[in-house]
Design a protein around this motif. Sequence first.
Motif, PDB file in Angstrom:
ATOM      1  N   ALA D 154       0.846  -1.206   0.000  1.00  0.00           N
ATOM      2  CA  ALA D 154       0.000   0.000   0.000  1.00  0.00           C
ATOM      3  C   ALA D 154       0.877   1.250   0.000  1.00  0.00           C
ATOM      4  O   ALA D 154       0.602   2.230  -0.700  1.00  0.00           O
ATOM      5  CB  ALA D 154      -0.902  -0.016   1.225  1.00  0.00           C
ATOM      6  N   ALA D 157       2.183   1.907  -3.285  1.00  0.00           N
ATOM      7  CA  ALA D 157       1.120   2.350  -4.196  1.00  0.00           C
ATOM      8  C   ALA D 157       0.941   3.868  -4.132  1.00  0.00           C
ATOM      9  O   ALA D 157       0.423   4.477  -5.071  1.00  0.00           O
ATOM     10  CB  ALA D 157      -0.199   1.662  -3.849  1.00  0.00           C
ATOM     11  N   TYR D 158       1.386   4.495  -3.029  1.00  0.00           N
ATOM     12  CA  TYR D 158       1.321   5.978  -3.008  1.00  0.00           C
ATOM     13  C   TYR D 158       2.154   6.531  -4.172  1.00  0.00           C
ATOM     14  O   TYR D 158       1.810   7.539  -4.769  1.00  0.00           O
ATOM     15  CB  TYR D 158       1.906   6.544  -1.704  1.00  0.00           C
ATOM     16  CG  TYR D 158       1.018   6.375  -0.488  1.00  0.00           C
ATOM     17  CD1 TYR D 158       1.509   5.773   0.661  1.00  0.00           C
ATOM     18  CD2 TYR D 158      -0.303   6.810  -0.492  1.00  0.00           C
ATOM     19  CE1 TYR D 158       0.713   5.613   1.777  1.00  0.00           C
ATOM     20  CE2 TYR D 158      -1.111   6.651   0.621  1.00  0.00           C
ATOM     21  CZ  TYR D 158      -0.594   6.050   1.761  1.00  0.00           C
ATOM     22  OH  TYR D 158      -1.379   5.879   2.870  1.00  0.00           O
ATOM     23  N   GLY D 159       3.270   5.840  -4.460  1.00  0.00           N
ATOM     24  CA  GLY D 159       4.171   6.362  -5.495  1.00  0.00           C
ATOM     25  C   GLY D 159       3.755   5.891  -6.871  1.00  0.00           C
ATOM     26  O   GLY D 159       3.435   6.694  -7.738  1.00  0.00           O
ATOM     27  N   SER D 160       3.736   4.554  -7.069  1.00  0.00           N
ATOM     28  CA  SER D 160       3.417   4.081  -8.431  1.00  0.00           C
ATOM     29  C   SER D 160       2.633   2.782  -8.337  1.00  0.00           C
ATOM     30  O   SER D 160       3.042   1.836  -7.652  1.00  0.00           O
ATOM     31  CB  SER D 160       4.734   3.838  -9.188  1.00  0.00           C
ATOM     32  OG  SER D 160       4.706   2.596  -9.817  1.00  0.00           O
ATOM     33  N   THR D 161       1.487   2.760  -9.010  1.00  0.00           N
ATOM     34  CA  THR D 161       0.616   1.566  -8.949  1.00  0.00           C
ATOM     35  C   THR D 161       1.300   0.381  -9.597  1.00  0.00           C
ATOM     36  O   THR D 161       1.267  -0.728  -9.074  1.00  0.00           O
ATOM     37  CB  THR D 161      -0.695   1.881  -9.713  1.00  0.00           C
ATOM     38  OG1 THR D 161      -1.129   3.173  -9.317  1.00  0.00           O
ATOM     39  CG2 THR D 161      -1.734   0.853  -9.420  1.00  0.00           C
ATOM     40  N   ALA D 238       8.374   4.864  -4.324  1.00  0.00           N
ATOM     41  CA  ALA D 238       7.525   5.100  -3.140  1.00  0.00           C
ATOM     42  C   ALA D 238       7.918   6.445  -2.525  1.00  0.00           C
ATOM     43  O   ALA D 238       9.036   6.931  -2.746  1.00  0.00           O
ATOM     44  CB  ALA D 238       7.741   3.982  -2.117  1.00  0.00           C
ATOM     45  N   PRO D 239       7.035   7.075  -1.752  1.00  0.00           N
ATOM     46  CA  PRO D 239       7.441   8.323  -1.078  1.00  0.00           C
ATOM     47  C   PRO D 239       8.600   8.053  -0.112  1.00  0.00           C
ATOM     48  O   PRO D 239       8.754   6.933   0.375  1.00  0.00           O
ATOM     49  CB  PRO D 239       6.193   8.760  -0.317  1.00  0.00           C
ATOM     50  CG  PRO D 239       5.185   7.709  -0.471  1.00  0.00           C
ATOM     51  CD  PRO D 239       5.628   6.743  -1.503  1.00  0.00           C
TER      52      PRO D 239
END
Lengths: 490, 112, 312, 496, 103
Positions: D154, D157-161, D238-239
């Motif tokens: 998860a 997923a903030y960065g790239s799906t 990801a962040p």
Amino acid sequence: MTDAMPILLMLCPLVSAVIIFFLREENERLRTTINIGSSLLKLGLVAWTLEGVGRGVIYEYRLEFVLGLYMLLRIDALALLFIALSSFLWLVTTVYAIAYFRGTANLSRFFGFFNLCVFATTGIALSGSLISFFFFYELLTLSTWPLVVHKGDHESLAAGRTYLGYTMVGSAVLLFAIVWMEGTTGPVEFVAPPELDKLSGTAQGAIFALLVAGLAVKTAIVPVHSWLPKAMAAPAPVTALLHAVAVVKAGAFGIVRIIYDVYGIDRMAEHSLGVPLAMAASVTIIYGSLKALQQTDIKRMLAFSTVSQISYIVLGASLPGPFATIGGLVHLVHQGLMKITLFFAAGVLAERRGVHSVSQMAGIGRRMPLTMLAFSVAALGLIGVPPLAGFVSKWYLGIGGLQAGHPWVILVLAASSLLNAAYFLPLIYRAWFTEGPDSLEQYDGKEGPTALILPAVVTAFATLGVGVLAGFAFSPLGWASLIVQREYIP
Amino acid sequence: MSGAGLDSATLFALTGAILIGIGVYGFIVHAHLLRRILAFNVIGSGIFLMFGALGFRGAGNGTDPVPQALIITGIVVALSLTALAVALLVKLAEEEGGATLPEEQPGRGEAE
Amino acid sequence: MTAALLFDAGLCLLVLVVAFSAVAGRGLFGAIAFFIIYGMLIALAWLRLEGVDVALAEAAIGAGLTGMLLIGAWSMLKQLGVSGLPGGPSVPLRIAAGAVSGLVALALAATVLALPDGREGLSPAVAESLGRSGVDNPVTAVLLNFRAYDTLLESVVLLIALIAVWSLTPRAVWGGVPGLAQHARSDGVLSMFGRLLPPLGLVVAIYLVWAGSSQPGGAFQAGTVLAAVWLLVVMAGLYDEPPASSRNLRLALVAGPGVFLAVGAVGAAFGVFMGIPEGFAKPLILSIEFALTVSIAVTLALLVAGRPRRPA
Amino acid sequence: MTAPLPGAFPALELLIVLPLAASLLAILLGGRLAPRIVLLLGPAMLVVTAVLAFQIQTQGPVRVEIGGWEAPLGIALIGDGLAGVFLVLTAIVMTAVGVFAQKPFGSEGAETTESYTFWPLYFAMWAALNAVFCGGDLFNLYVALELLTLTAVAMVAYGSTRAALRYLLFALAGSLAYLMGIVLLYSATGTLDIELLARQDTIEATRMVSGALMTAGLLAKTALFPLHGWLPPAHGSAPAPASALLSSLVIKASFVIIVRIWFDVMPDVAGTVFVQLLSILGAGAVLYGSLLALRQTRLKMIIAYSTVAQLGYLFFIFPLAGGAAAETPWAAGAWSGGMFHALAHGLAKAAMFLAAGLVIEALGHDRIDDIKGIARALPLTMFAFGLAAVSLMGLPPSGGFLAKYLMLTAALADGQIGLALVMLAGGLLAAAYLFRPVNRALAGDYVPEVAVVTYWRQLIPLGLALLSVALGIISEPPYDLLQVGRSKVAVEGIDD
Amino acid sequence: MIALDVMTVLLVCTGLVFFVAGTAGLLRFPDFHSRLHALTKADNLGLGFIALGVAFQMTDAWSVAKLALVWMLAGLAAASVAQLVARAALDRLPDESGGEHKG
């Protein structure tokens, strides 16, 4: 008290480094006081220990890390020789650097790393075990790199990259050799030579070769020397202290440690490890001087002359017999004094008069009398003119070579002296006895701020003093013979 | 066949093994992610079937309760993972209009 | 005895055929349909293995909810035009995959057959401590007492899966209503069906939880039934999903794991983490189960509905 | 209730209960208050971990029988040295990242997706990590590992799906293989408790197959060389706070399980072939990861590939463990060296990703060609990056050096020159790809204009980097803690 | 006891017959709606018979009640779903049904 001294010596530069790192750029005054204060304090401590070690007191401190890995700090005569030199020159260079950098940017960072580098040099001198030596040897690389790239322009970054490239590979080789040796003999301490007999003859030879190869990078022995001239792109105080004293001497000091305290003279002779090393040193001496001859830029010329001068120490150390060793060790100090004077002078000339290449030296003597006087004294010293420092070390090296049954050493010394003369004398002649172009007139009459000129003069006097007063017990020569005396007749 | 002979427990265990094989075949062959998620669920149920069958102790006294409890936990965990996979797949389809994972350069999305 | 064996063999064959067509079938929707049937058959297999709890769970969660998830995803992908791939997998890839999977199946089968028989597993240990666990159904005893820590983590996994799905919400729609808008005719068959089933579903769910302590049943199966009821109500257009930012929705989500963790923490304070004292084990386990059922029902319903898509 | 004696204080249980409670609280409180929880929880967890470390050090390994049911039936938590050291690492890195993430995932203004969903995931990840590090039951480790994978995917997923999906697929495959291994092991031995399994010495074939399956699954989750495809895009995009957690902690969780399997559960089953395979894959990881890191153009991608490389070192403990022969006691440090490497790498990598995060916040991007002069704009951040680089390269005085030294000594004492050379080469390559960005950051003589980055947030990566270096100096306490309850195999070696 | 078993076998067989009929209808009937018709009607009746047959094997009344509940639920679900599918089919296959039925 005996185990507190090494810690005090180490803390001086470290504490000042940490404080300066977090100082704001503006409080110039506080930074200067800390710098000068800590270097004076250290010099005092060195004097105190000098007297103590003279009386035979052993200062030792052991910091246990983890199974099989511990830090041992031990002040013996050899360590003190190197520390005395580095503390004195650290004080002088600090004064020079403060004057040189007045008004430029991010000085907190510079002086922070500057003190960190001195901390590493002190660590190298004091380390009592091979791994502690490696510990600080690496730290020296890390603390000098930011100084080399201080200006941030293209050349200094390129110089930094090559410097790192060479030193990183060198340290990897060194670590491999140390761990290979320690894998079988266990932690190696300088005071009690390790039982190397567990290793086969060839393994001992291979380890020695790797150790020396690792240290050769910093000693700028021929095949791995090219980072030193390139590092001239760094600002003058950096080149003065680091490349004439700290970095280069660390390598030579390491080789001396390996030869005397790890392998011991008789094992060196038994496996005849000394001869190839002496050959390499001689090649470097000649090659360095030849390259220096071809240079037009003053600082690059001085760099190449450093390359050749350092190998005198290696040559001295690799030849069996007390005189050669004394010659090598004493040259450790003398070369430092002379070379730093030359770099100071070159720095002043470049800074005040924009003089960079040899051709611009014409008539500079009249305009910068004091600086050129110091320059000339140091240059003559390097050539080996008596009664200056250079002559003393070359004299002992010559006798040592004879005593060790290698007469060709005399030839090497003579040739290199001639070459030194060949590239220094025209410089001095042009500076004093020719008429400079009038373009130099528009500079204001004064030679420059005293704080910039004084260091060069002081070290020039030291070169003179060391040469003349060589006979004293506390002179570098006296101290070197004390070391050798303890070494050969334990 | 050696071992426990062909009683129903072994039969179901072997079926579980074959199911895992079928699932692995599906997981490798298909590029479409929804089919790979489906294959993942087939493998999961195959593993659980084998787990239960190996814990079966004769007709009268049922299956060993510990594997049963673990399987129930496993099914719920598998559902959670499938739900996330499906949600990610739908978002991927909305963002990039594709439902496969071609092996091209890693994502160019800047952080934040 | 051979009749039972014959039935099992037939069932296994059917399972394998359905599984293969689900995995290697032509169309995607067909594959999903076969997958749901496959789930049912596996539930039947579990009945043969007398694992009734697992059969319930497999039918409800394995086949039911997973099937719904896949169908939901399929419909959304269809709208985006990516529900099918033109070319199927290339032949060499099929052969290679076949070989690998065959190898895996063979290795596993060989290992299974090599296992010494007469293995007791932990059933004797469970039987012996069943008395002190406060419940009669051994599976519930393991789930909620012996390995309560597993179940606690698992309930958190389910909850965090929902949070993970919600974390995919684009910033513009955050706090909105999960899932797509449903538009069923108010007087149609679906709304009638939607009104008729819920009470019955509620009764069955409560029965499942209550019976869970002595017969097969339990929080997860009951939760799934409740989730199904809720989804039916939403699809029938009678109610809409609560917005993701609503306070009591969050309370319901956290209730189950919260109660479970509280019991565990209190136990830890008295020296035995997750310890359920024998004195009042049954009421404690039941209260945990009821709280879990509520949370599981809400979480599963929202998981199937997907991330918030419509503004609140 | 009087303050419980450290002995009776349920430190280990609290390490699981507190983050779980925080996660539930975060879901309840919503995006505005959730970020503040970490300001309370962080210090509390640090204190509890310290108490636990003290308990382990003084009373030996802590064993908690959950629910009062003893081993085969119930689940046990093992609080030995290995668990203690990694729990301390988790507490430190988690607290640092939690405080760092107040801004990007903060709550000023209305509640957003990130500010609401990040915090439950963050606390759940913390609980999962603690559960994995001190887990004593293999299936329980599976559930904790899945919770960890969920939160990690998860966060990616903030960065790239796409990166998140690729990560999830690898993780799914991995967990299936691990589950299969558990099924076989339970069916063969009738228990899943690590301590009981260690006493099993029959049914060698089944245990080997299940060990192989479990290790294959866990290698996919640890992203060891051939199975590392998902890591760089995931950690790279990801962040920053998420990548810090992923690189320094998440991949270590599955590594610790592998260590538990091969050093506690079935050391006798591991043949020399298996041990050699792991060392070859490790060497491949070091070289391949480093070479690729050299070619990256983005700062975070360099750090991500560096993770792939540094992971290789961890797997050198399998061939090098042992060598504790009487006459070379100092050569028995490989196992502890490996763990020190994991710790030093964890701290340094977290510092580096946070520093990269600050560079992104300041410049808006992290392309190396355009970060000229950032060292002047963010002096503290780049100093932290440099310090962390020193530890990653294994240069003294850092923790990385200590780990490399211990492993090198063991390698040379054991005559494995190849591994020693790979370790040295890895150090040099690390120097190459880490000094490149530092060089670029120092270049140029102008100060680039940057978005304001608050001073105290720059102290976080600096603090972590200093800890990583301090690990090399004050290395006595972690080393002694590590030895508590260490399996004797770690000293005598795996290959029988 | 034999009588109960005979009754069960008989009833289950009739149930099966209906299932077979339903499946035959599914395969043979021409258009969508007739197939749907066959399926729901026949299968539901078949299920009823089988449930009745099995009821004879049950021991207590509760089980019989549960069986009846199962059959009733299945019937309800089948009927509703058939309606929905038929209505959905109308929108997609307009040509077959001729008239325009508003959904």
